[in-house]
Design an enzyme around this catalytic site. Sequence first.
Site, PDB file in Angstrom:
ATOM      1  N   LYS A  65       0.874  -1.238   0.046  1.00 14.10           N
ATOM      2  CA  LYS A  65       0.041   0.155   0.016  1.00 14.10           C
ATOM      3  C   LYS A  65       0.873   1.138   0.035  1.00 14.10           C
ATOM      4  O   LYS A  65       0.218   2.122  -0.368  1.00 14.10           O
ATOM      5  CB  LYS A  65      -0.894  -0.045   1.249  1.00 14.10           C
ATOM      6  CG  LYS A  65      -1.659  -1.037   1.450  1.00 14.10           C
ATOM      7  CD  LYS A  65      -2.719  -1.250   0.537  1.00 14.10           C
ATOM      8  CE  LYS A  65      -4.089  -2.371   1.098  1.00 14.10           C
ATOM      9  NZ  LYS A  65      -3.695  -3.639   1.175  1.00 14.10           N
TER      10      LYS A  65
HETATM   11  C1  LIG Z   1      -4.376  -4.783   0.702  1.00 12.48           C
HETATM   12  C2  LIG Z   1      -3.597  -6.042   0.691  1.00 12.48           C
HETATM   13  C3  LIG Z   1      -4.044  -7.044  -0.231  1.00 12.48           C
HETATM   14  C4  LIG Z   1      -5.123  -6.830  -1.036  1.00 12.48           C
HETATM   15  O1  LIG Z   1      -4.924  -5.928  -2.146  1.00 12.48           O
HETATM   16  P1  LIG Z   1      -6.165  -5.461  -2.863  1.00 12.48           P
HETATM   17  O2  LIG Z   1      -5.585  -4.237  -3.797  1.00 12.48           O
HETATM   18  O3  LIG Z   1      -7.273  -4.836  -1.777  1.00 12.48           O
HETATM   19  O4  LIG Z   1      -6.704  -6.500  -3.675  1.00 12.48           O
HETATM   20  C5  LIG Z   1      -2.984  -8.127  -0.062  1.00 12.48           C
HETATM   21  N1  LIG Z   1      -2.077  -8.348   0.668  1.00 12.48           N
HETATM   22  C6  LIG Z   1      -1.736  -7.268   1.516  1.00 12.48           C
HETATM   23  C7  LIG Z   1      -0.572  -7.510   2.205  1.00 12.48           C
HETATM   24  C8  LIG Z   1      -2.630  -6.279   1.348  1.00 12.48           C
HETATM   25  O5  LIG Z   1      -2.258  -5.339   2.407  1.00 12.48           O
END
Ligand SMILES: *Cc1c(COP(=O)(O)O)cnc(C)c1O
Length: 498
Positions: A113
């Site tokens: 993120k």
């Molecule tokens: C947010 C997240 C996901 C999922 O990603 P999306 O974009 O919501 O599909 C997978 N793994 C981790 C570690 C995350 O923080």
Amino acid sequence: MLYRSTRNILSGVQSHIAIKTGMAPDGGLFVPEYIPKISETDILAMVNMSYKEIARVILSLYLDDYPEIDLTSFINEAYSPPRFPIYNPAPIHCLNDVVNILELWHGPTCAFKDIALQLLPRLLVKAVEMSGEHNETAILVATSGDTGKAAMEGFKDVKGTKVIVFYPEEGVSEIQKAQMITQQGDNVFAVGVHGNFDDAQSGVKAIFGDSEINRRLGRDGIKLSSANSINWGRLVPQIVYYFHAYASCMKLGKVNPGAKINFVVPTGNFGNILAAYYAFKMGLPVNKLICASNINNVLTDFISVGTYNSIRPFHKTISPSMDILISSNLERLLFDISGEDESYVTHLMERLKLTGAYTVSSNLRDNISEYFWGGYSTESSTLETISDIYREYGYLIDTHTAVGIDVYDKYVISTGDMTPTVITSTASPFKFCRSVAEAVIPNGIDAVIDEFKLIDLLSEKTGIAIPDGLKALEEKQAKHLITCQQNEMASVVENLLK
Ligand SMILES: *Cc1c(COP(=O)(O)O)cnc(C)c1O
């Protein structure tokens, strides 16, 4: 480049407006009016470009209302030390001849993120400036654990912004919670909601849609926006690393120039994999996009049968960032794959809201399975995958990445496809260290030792250094201790913004 809503009351919107607004006022999501193309020659030229240079190419296609000079400096600020390692924010680790791991967790909060959330605050503040407004922007975030911390870290002390993060009080790991409640910065807040991620997300969406609250806040000079992946400003920075990963694979000799590759993406809200889909539609040579879920496998079922049914038990898993039953960004895929049929999308989303489910036409389902393959990993096979990969390659992965690798193995067994593959690794193994330690420390671990001690133990046993962002977490002072029920979220927001 202009943007429109997937539900079409609004169109002809510039990117800075889409980013500033977050969600379209008609309840839909902003999408580009067309998907820009990148030629094969330009893709081949990326072999000799840095991450930042590729980011400039992609961002300037989608965000062409932003002055180029600002985009360049935002990219330089976001992807440089101390936020990201100097050499490359998204390195590739080659596991074997076919499989390559794209490590997206070298940012400050140790999950992917950060890549978008280090850029978004800069884009958002500039957007407010460009529109000549003097409002304060209040960013509401629903998080399954990682977005919240990454948003707080990205927006801390950013003038003209406040951030309120809602996380499921019982649904995040000890480490994720500690990361959020100890966050510094006077303009960022974390609030625990009694409920799961979907409760937090629908609570936030309800606040966005509440004209009374928006009017009251507006009177006080406050405008709401979103840092969730419903915000276009979250998605576009994620398109970059798919191009960069392809270029890295060419450079490493893992893929022949112009040849196709697979991407495997551990998926929750469908943001990350949607960015891969956009990269594909822009011209990146992709064979299949493999959508990996945990036992909250609503997307696996959807891809195979065409029915999206969120009415099912919600499981708390060891890959909590994917514990999601309503994947918001699927709306953007449905819009594109249906040939931009906004009334059909509106109809499906209304079915979802009213009944918790919808079924797409068989035509649409076939189109989806042309691009996507879906699978899921059970809790025990996720753990086994972590232990197998560590034993076989000495490489440590987190639970979400393990879901990706396990589903990829199932894909290979089912299809025999040996196309070179990139698996996105979405979090540092230390971020989900209880499960990782359980899987790789052979004599088992004492169930009573807390997760913070486990970080040290895991590092000691594997000889792998603890990322800076996860060091000494338990010594930091908790600042954010508010919790609430879902129906109290709106009043919490108004109180915190007063
Ligand atoms: C947010 C997240 C996901 C999922 O990603 P999306 O974009 O919501 O599909 C997978 N793994 C981790 C570690 C995350 O923080």
